[in-house]
Design a protein around this motif. Structure first.
Motif, PDB file in Angstrom:
ATOM      1  N   LEU A 522      73.705   6.259  31.535  1.00  0.00           N
ATOM      2  CA  LEU A 522      74.437   7.462  31.942  1.00  0.00           C
ATOM      3  C   LEU A 522      74.127   7.859  33.381  1.00  0.00           C
ATOM      4  CD1 LEU A 522      76.096  10.093  31.068  1.00  0.00           C
ATOM      5  CD2 LEU A 522      73.841  11.139  30.877  1.00  0.00           C
ATOM      6  N   VAL A 523      75.182   8.188  34.115  1.00  0.00           N
ATOM      7  CA  VAL A 523      75.039   8.853  35.415  1.00  0.00           C
ATOM      8  C   VAL A 523      75.290  10.336  35.136  1.00  0.00           C
ATOM      9  CG1 VAL A 523      75.905   8.994  37.762  1.00  0.00           C
ATOM     10  CG2 VAL A 523      75.964   6.808  36.544  1.00  0.00           C
ATOM     11  N   PRO A 524      74.310  11.221  35.334  1.00  0.00           N
ATOM     12  CA  PRO A 524      74.469  12.631  34.919  1.00  0.00           C
ATOM     13  C   PRO A 524      75.750  13.289  35.414  1.00  0.00           C
ATOM     14  CG  PRO A 524      72.195  12.225  35.511  1.00  0.00           C
ATOM     15  CD  PRO A 524      72.951  10.968  35.858  1.00  0.00           C
ATOM     16  N   GLU A 525      76.205  12.925  36.627  1.00  0.00           N
ATOM     17  CA  GLU A 525      77.416  13.559  37.160  1.00  0.00           C
ATOM     18  C   GLU A 525      78.649  13.304  36.282  1.00  0.00           C
ATOM     19  OE1 GLU A 525      75.044  12.684  41.014  1.00  0.00           O
ATOM     20  OE2 GLU A 525      75.204  11.878  38.988  1.00  0.00           O
ATOM     21  N   ASP A 608      73.671  18.995  39.853  1.00  0.00           N
ATOM     22  CA  ASP A 608      74.608  18.093  39.171  1.00  0.00           C
ATOM     23  C   ASP A 608      73.948  16.775  38.770  1.00  0.00           C
ATOM     24  OD1 ASP A 608      76.864  19.661  39.037  1.00  0.00           O
ATOM     25  OD2 ASP A 608      77.754  18.918  40.889  1.00  0.00           O
ATOM     26  N   ARG A 609      72.825  16.433  39.412  1.00  0.00           N
ATOM     27  CA  ARG A 609      72.166  15.147  39.106  1.00  0.00           C
ATOM     28  C   ARG A 609      71.155  15.257  37.963  1.00  0.00           C
ATOM     29  NH1 ARG A 609      72.309  14.419  44.806  1.00  0.00           N
ATOM     30  NH2 ARG A 609      70.155  15.069  45.063  1.00  0.00           N
ATOM     31  N   ILE A 610      71.079  16.426  37.315  1.00  0.00           N
ATOM     32  CA  ILE A 610      70.168  16.612  36.173  1.00  0.00           C
ATOM     33  C   ILE A 610      70.956  16.374  34.882  1.00  0.00           C
ATOM     34  CG2 ILE A 610      68.746  18.293  34.915  1.00  0.00           C
ATOM     35  CD1 ILE A 610      68.421  19.780  37.654  1.00  0.00           C
ATOM     36  N   SER A 667      81.549   3.149  47.423  1.00  0.00           N
ATOM     37  CA  SER A 667      81.399   1.694  47.324  1.00  0.00           C
ATOM     38  C   SER A 667      81.010   1.285  45.909  1.00  0.00           C
ATOM     39  CB  SER A 667      80.330   1.217  48.309  1.00  0.00           C
ATOM     40  OG  SER A 667      79.934  -0.104  47.983  1.00  0.00           O
ATOM     41  N   ILE A 668      81.654   0.239  45.399  1.00  0.00           N
ATOM     42  CA  ILE A 668      81.363  -0.264  44.056  1.00  0.00           C
ATOM     43  C   ILE A 668      79.992  -0.928  43.988  1.00  0.00           C
ATOM     44  CG2 ILE A 668      82.358  -2.591  44.277  1.00  0.00           C
ATOM     45  CD1 ILE A 668      83.378  -0.478  41.352  1.00  0.00           C
ATOM     46  N   THR A 669      79.408  -1.249  45.156  1.00  0.00           N
ATOM     47  CA  THR A 669      78.082  -1.904  45.185  1.00  0.00           C
ATOM     48  C   THR A 669      76.982  -0.944  45.663  1.00  0.00           C
ATOM     49  OG1 THR A 669      78.536  -2.702  47.412  1.00  0.00           O
ATOM     50  CG2 THR A 669      79.052  -4.199  45.587  1.00  0.00           C
ATOM     51  N   SER A 670      77.313   0.340  45.762  1.00  0.00           N
ATOM     52  CA  SER A 670      76.334   1.314  46.268  1.00  0.00           C
ATOM     53  C   SER A 670      75.087   1.366  45.374  1.00  0.00           C
ATOM     54  CB  SER A 670      76.979   2.702  46.310  1.00  0.00           C
ATOM     55  OG  SER A 670      76.001   3.700  46.524  1.00  0.00           O
ATOM     56  N   ALA A 671      73.955   1.689  45.981  1.00  0.00           N
ATOM     57  CA  ALA A 671      72.713   1.871  45.209  1.00  0.00           C
ATOM     58  C   ALA A 671      72.755   3.183  44.423  1.00  0.00           C
ATOM     59  CB  ALA A 671      71.515   1.861  46.151  1.00  0.00           C
ATOM     60  N   ASP A 672      73.639   4.111  44.841  1.00  0.00           N
ATOM     61  CA  ASP A 672      73.744   5.408  44.163  1.00  0.00           C
ATOM     62  C   ASP A 672      74.678   5.272  42.958  1.00  0.00           C
ATOM     63  OD1 ASP A 672      73.601   8.191  43.644  1.00  0.00           O
ATOM     64  OD2 ASP A 672      75.507   8.469  44.685  1.00  0.00           O
ATOM     65  N   PRO A 673      74.173   5.499  41.714  1.00  0.00           N
ATOM     66  CA  PRO A 673      75.001   5.261  40.523  1.00  0.00           C
ATOM     67  C   PRO A 673      76.254   6.145  40.470  1.00  0.00           C
ATOM     68  CG  PRO A 673      72.899   6.298  39.924  1.00  0.00           C
ATOM     69  CD  PRO A 673      72.809   5.909  41.363  1.00  0.00           C
ATOM     70  N   TRP A 674      76.188   7.358  40.988  1.00  0.00           N
ATOM     71  CA  TRP A 674      77.355   8.243  40.951  1.00  0.00           C
ATOM     72  C   TRP A 674      78.440   7.740  41.905  1.00  0.00           C
ATOM     73  CZ3 TRP A 674      80.470  10.872  38.417  1.00  0.00           C
ATOM     74  CH2 TRP A 674      81.281  11.896  38.939  1.00  0.00           C
ATOM     75  N   GLU A 675      78.029   7.249  43.074  1.00  0.00           N
ATOM     76  CA  GLU A 675      79.006   6.674  44.009  1.00  0.00           C
ATOM     77  C   GLU A 675      79.684   5.456  43.373  1.00  0.00           C
ATOM     78  OE1 GLU A 675      79.255   4.641  48.449  1.00  0.00           O
ATOM     79  OE2 GLU A 675      77.531   5.928  48.001  1.00  0.00           O
ATOM     80  N   ARG A 676      78.886   4.624  42.686  1.00  0.00           N
ATOM     81  CA  ARG A 676      79.442   3.441  41.995  1.00  0.00           C
ATOM     82  C   ARG A 676      80.451   3.871  40.932  1.00  0.00           C
ATOM     83  NH1 ARG A 676      74.242   1.495  41.553  1.00  0.00           N
ATOM     84  NH2 ARG A 676      74.173   1.841  39.295  1.00  0.00           N
ATOM     85  N   ARG A 677      80.114   4.945  40.190  1.00  0.00           N
ATOM     86  CA  ARG A 677      80.984   5.389  39.102  1.00  0.00           C
ATOM     87  C   ARG A 677      82.316   5.899  39.655  1.00  0.00           C
ATOM     88  NH1 ARG A 677      81.975   3.817  34.181  1.00  0.00           N
ATOM     89  NH2 ARG A 677      82.298   5.459  32.657  1.00  0.00           N
ATOM     90  N   MET A 678      82.276   6.642  40.773  1.00  0.00           N
ATOM     91  CA  MET A 678      83.531   7.100  41.386  1.00  0.00           C
ATOM     92  C   MET A 678      84.369   5.903  41.828  1.00  0.00           C
ATOM     93  SD  MET A 678      82.628  10.554  43.569  1.00  0.00           S
ATOM     94  CE  MET A 678      81.102  10.022  44.349  1.00  0.00           C
TER      95      MET A 678
END
Length: 696
Positions: A522-525, A608-610, A667-678
């Protein structure tokens, strides 16, 4: 650790909520008109045509209505007041009161013939009495919801023009077309020739059907008196624990692990149609009595069962489960006797099924023990309300929900998992109901300290986000960077009054709670932004996108800061220490303050990240066996749902906002899981568009 806690600890006795209050006596003090604080607050709004009073059990709603009704009758030109209660027993709450003795300008009197709750016969037969009252010069009628519905059906809404309609236990009303009382209320408001005062101690529109249509709801002015204010102002009761605990096999074999015979307790046994029931309710009661000790016979006067515990304690047990009319009526009469609330030793344990909930007043009750999941949050609040009365010597009270642990070998395992999730949802919501009230303000360079708020030992720090606390009102003021503020009056009203409604809908959303507790990827966002965003759009479609986002941010902040405050405070599970009464109260306050001060910047992105369910999972892991926990996790993982079009569109919208802020798409390859999910949301929509072209 006290002896009873040691004995009960075998069932994973970890309170999921533990709230301690100041006990400063303010909520029981009266002003020069004889009004307690809640009543005074309600009376200030006495001129409103439509008034909704949201206030906990035992806060004095019945008397608040008497003050308002008398003012409407004598000073506002209304002809009569019709008081409508859900069942006959609650009619006694509106008996005569000599209010002038305490400083008010008039007494509350109801002519005996107009308290139809005391009249013999069926509701339908009392309709003539309602008409006789409407044609009379007398001022006040008390009747049940059912009698009132029949009367409106027969005489029409216009027969009640220029009168006050006061609806007690308002949560019984619904906007559902099948709910006659709700439909009638809509007609009264469309005609606009009556005044309405509605009262409830448990108003969750997220429960099932909406109570009112949104347009009608907007006409009501609301008086809110919180649990925190109520309990903080008690003279004796200082602490309330709420917990859900799991058992295997028959509940009757485990009940003494959570039932302490030394505590005044109401046991609500499960409905005979529920999973927890053995289908033999009489035998269940007998088994509980046998577990408690040796039966000594039935008291001939009260009908209570007499039992001696192995420690030599004599118990009086009221059995409200036995359907035998002779037995039940004698027991019910003994529980209506005024001595019930005068003599602590009148009864020790009450065992009930479908009774002893709303309107039942036993001030000495220290433990509401409920077996089996209750589907209605309103019902949970009503049951908890039985244990939150203030009484001499009663410093502590608790609510326990005893639930069958899911067993993978059972066919009903999915139902068991759902019950578990719903119990957790109820617990999370109760934390919000019982916590102090949060007010969130954006942190700006112009921000400064507000009068009446305590900012801690360091005082107000201009370079940080601050937490201010007003202990008298139980209000927190918390500064958050980047916080959106509502622009419209309705947006402001929702942020001020309705956040618990939003949170109720969120924590009861099945997908939300399943993923929040058990989805390791899960990505909390996805919950705090996408799911919460969708819930607010569905709930408040009339709000524009900016106000919907402001409400979303305020709701997420309220939920997550309660969770973080509790986590930092250590769950209150150390509360059996010597100074627990003071310690746990300041622990939650200090927990919220410490969390805010420890983060570099308290901004909305951080909130939002909690994961709102992180703390609930930690408690679940302590109360449920590891094997069962793994089984539940596997069941939920097996039905992991892929993105829906609606979720993908929401992600794409947030990706567009991301591009506006950063100058690039996620970016689909971002290290940030929320950015990947978007980015996944954008790719999903692109793929669907290509598929549609090929198929076209």
């Amino acid at each position: 650790m006290s002896e009873p806690m040691q004995r009960r600890a075998g069932l994973g006795q970890v309170p999921s909520v533990s709230v301690t209050y100041a006990g400063n006596g303010s909520s029981t003090k009266s002003n020069e008109l004889g009004m307690r604080p809640m009543q005074e607050r309600a009376f200030e709004k006495r001129g409103e045509q439509y008034l909704l009073i949201k206030s906990p059990p035992a806060s004095g709603k019945s008397r608040a209505l008497m003050f308002i009704a008398l003012d409407k009758l004598y000073n506002q030109g209304l002809r009569q007041a019709v008081i409508v209660v859900p069942e006959k027993s609650i009619g006694a709450s509106f008996n005569d009161e000599p209010l002038s003795r305490f400083g008010f300008f008039a007494d509350w009197t109801v002519q005996p013939r107009w308290n139809l709750c005391n009249a013999p016969g069926e509701d339908g037969g009392k309709v003539k009495s309602v008409k006789a009252f409407l044609d009379s010069d007398d001022r006040v009628l008390v009747c049940t919801h059912a009698t009132f519905r029949f009367a409106v059906d027969q005489f029409g809404v216009d027969a009640f023009d220029n009168r006050l309609i006061a609806v007690d236990e308002f949560h019984h009303v619904s906007a559902n077309p099948d709910n006659k009382l709700g439909a009638h209320l809509g007609q009264f408001m469309a005609r606009d020739q009556v005044h309405v005062v509605a009262m409830t101690g448990s108003y969750f529109r997220g429960d099932a059907a909406a109570v009112l249509a949104p347009g009608d709801e907007a006409k009501f002015d609301t008086v809110t008196y919180t649990y925190y204010e109520q309990l903080n102002g008690y003279a004796y009761l200082k602490r309330l624990d709420i917990g859900y605990f799991f058992y295997t096999g028959s509940y009757a074999d485990h009940i003494l692990k959570v039932l302490d015979p030394a505590e005044k307790t109401i046991v609500h046994i499960p409905n005979v149609n529920s999973r927890e029931s053995t289908k033999d309710k009489i035998r269940e009661v007998e088994h509980i009595i046998e577990e408690l000790g040796e039966w000594q016979g039935t008291d001939p006067v009260t009908g209570f069962q007499r039992v001696t515990t192995p420690e030599g304690r004599d118990l009086r047990i009221a059995d409200l489960v036995d359907d035998d009319p002779g037995k039940r009526e004698r027991v019910a009469a003994a529980l209506k006797d005024p001595v019930l609330n005068q003599d602590r030793d009148h009864v020790d344990i009450i065992i009930a099924l479908g009774m002893a909930k709303e309107g039942f007043d036993w001030i000495w009750c220290e433990h509401a023990l409920t077996v089996g999941y209750r589907s209605s949050l309103t019902e949970v609040v009503q049951i908890i309300g039985r244990a939150t009365r203030d009484a001499p010597g009663k410093t502590r009270t608790r609510f326990t929900n005893l639930i069958a642990e899911p067993d993978a070998s059972e066919q009903a395992v999915t139902e068991a998992v759902n019950d578990t999730l719903k119990a957790i949802a109820a617990s999370l919501l109760m934390e919000q109901v019982l916590a102090p009230r949060f007010t969130f303000v954006p942190k700006t360079p112009e921000s400064g300290p507000q009068g009446g708020f305590d900012y801690g030992e360091q005082g107000y720090e201009p370079t940080k986000e601050n937490v201010g606390i007003n202990e008298d009102t139980g209000q927190f003021q918390i500064e958050i960077k980047g916080l959106a503020q509502p622009k419209t009056k309705e947006g402001e009203r929702i942020c001020r009054q309705d956040l618990n409604e939003v949170i109720a809908a969120f924590v009861q959303d099945k997908t939300t709670i399943e993923r929040g507790l058990f989805d390791e990827e899960l990505v909390p966002e996805e919950l705090t932004q996408v799911r919460m965003g969708k819930i607010i759009k569905d709930k408040y479609p009339e709000l524009d996108a900016e106000d919907q986002e402001a409400v979303r941010q305020h709701a997420v902040a309220a939920l997550n800061l309660t969770q973080k405050g509790k986590e930092v405070a250590g769950d209150g599970t150390e509360a059996d220490s010597g100074d627990s009464e003071k310690g746990a109260n300041t622990a939650f306050i200090q927990g919220v303050r410490k969390f805010v001060m420890d983060v570099r910047d308290l901004d909305i992105d951080l909130i939002d990240r909690i994961n709102p369910f992180g703390e609930a999972y930690a408690i679940l892991a302590k109360t449920m066996s590891e094997e069962s926990l793994k089984q539940v996790q596997a069941i939920i993982a097996a039905k992991r749902i892929q993105l829906s079009m609606e979720e993908a569109r929401d992600l794409a919208k947030r990706a567009l906002k991301f591009k506006q802020e950063r100058g690039r798409l996620p970016s689909i390859t971002s290290a940030d899981p929320w950015e990947r999910r978007m980015a996944e949301g954008v790719v999903f929509l692109q793929r669907k568009a290509v598929e549609a072209q090929h198929n076209g």
